[in-house]
Design an enzyme around this catalytic site. Sequence first.
Site, PDB file in Angstrom:
ATOM      1  N   ARG A   1     -83.165  28.341  24.384  1.00 48.08           N
ATOM      2  CA  ARG A   1     -83.074  28.353  25.843  1.00 48.08           C
ATOM      3  C   ARG A   1     -83.006  26.928  26.379  1.00 48.08           C
ATOM      4  O   ARG A   1     -82.217  26.629  27.283  1.00 48.08           O
ATOM      5  CB  ARG A   1     -84.277  29.084  26.449  1.00 48.08           C
ATOM      6  CG  ARG A   1     -84.269  30.585  26.242  1.00 48.08           C
ATOM      7  CD  ARG A   1     -85.406  31.256  26.994  1.00 48.08           C
ATOM      8  NE  ARG A   1     -85.241  31.171  28.432  1.00 48.08           N
ATOM      9  CZ  ARG A   1     -86.198  31.399  29.319  1.00 48.08           C
ATOM     10  NH1 ARG A   1     -87.420  31.690  28.901  1.00 48.08           N
ATOM     11  NH2 ARG A   1     -85.957  31.305  30.612  1.00 48.08           N
TER      12      ARG A   1
ATOM     13  N   CYS B   1     -91.519  25.323  32.263  1.00 50.07           N
ATOM     14  CA  CYS B   1     -91.013  26.343  31.346  1.00 50.07           C
ATOM     15  C   CYS B   1     -89.942  27.118  32.106  1.00 50.07           C
ATOM     16  O   CYS B   1     -89.112  26.513  32.769  1.00 50.07           O
ATOM     17  CB  CYS B   1     -92.149  27.232  30.856  1.00 50.07           C
ATOM     18  SG  CYS B   1     -93.151  27.941  32.198  1.00 50.07           S
TER      19      CYS B   1
END
Length: 287
Positions: free
Chosen positions: A183, A242
């Site tokens: 990611r 995050c």
Amino acid sequence: MYTTIISAEQLLALESSQQPYMVFDCSFDLAQPDAGLQSYRAAHIAGAVYAHLNDNLSAVGEAAESGGRHPLPLMEAFATWLSSVGFANDMQAVVYDRNGVNYAGRLWWMLKWAGHEAVAVLDGGLQAWQAAGGAVNTGIEPHKFSTNFVPAQALTALVATETVVKNLQQPNQTIIDARAAPRYKGEIEPLDPVAGHIPGALNRPFGQNLGPDGKFKPASQLREEFEALLAGRDPATVVHQCGSGVSANPNLIAMEIAGLGHSGLYAGSWSDWCSDPSRPVAKGEEK
């Protein structure tokens, strides 16, 4: 007072002490928002209160302290919820989950944000508690009383999007991205509309803080790993992020365990950052 982590054995000892405390079960599943509560109903530390990521630890409605997929609730709303479950300012808080500190870290950080120092993550989670012979209950714990939790001066830094933008790739800001490497690199993006990372961000997936037993690695090992990642950068400049301000918190906790001091949290994180197409996006590894 426990302020970072607490072992199952220490929690067992706390049960027999005179110190007031409350345990929170923060288990959750992003793909199945009801699964955490179902797990709690099946088995939880005796007396633990369930803290739902979406309903209790995120803003419900428009008013929020941050952006992103899990915006922080207004401090007043958070304090009202703590009061409603009976948590008081003189209590030790113990938070845990079944998910490698992914969700328990959120409540740990929020209590620090509310000025409450006495909060610790149960090292190893529910699994460690059961292995130590701790008692578990099923169902929902009965509501006993309400309190008047009063927030104090924040003990941790909430970093706004505007601050991240202003200090982008400057020496006074070091961003650490806690998402999985694919990611971060922009190879996949299962949750947000844009793949990639904030330019200049370093990558440390949050699971790297734990050993095979699900407990935090020793402080000396954590320090060595973070110093290698920072490569001479000042730990005081670190801002954690995050996808939505949740899984960044284990990195923040690990830095404190390692003796590297307090660091900031960009609570909006990637989901907030990529919501504005004018903000730059990087892919691949940072040099």
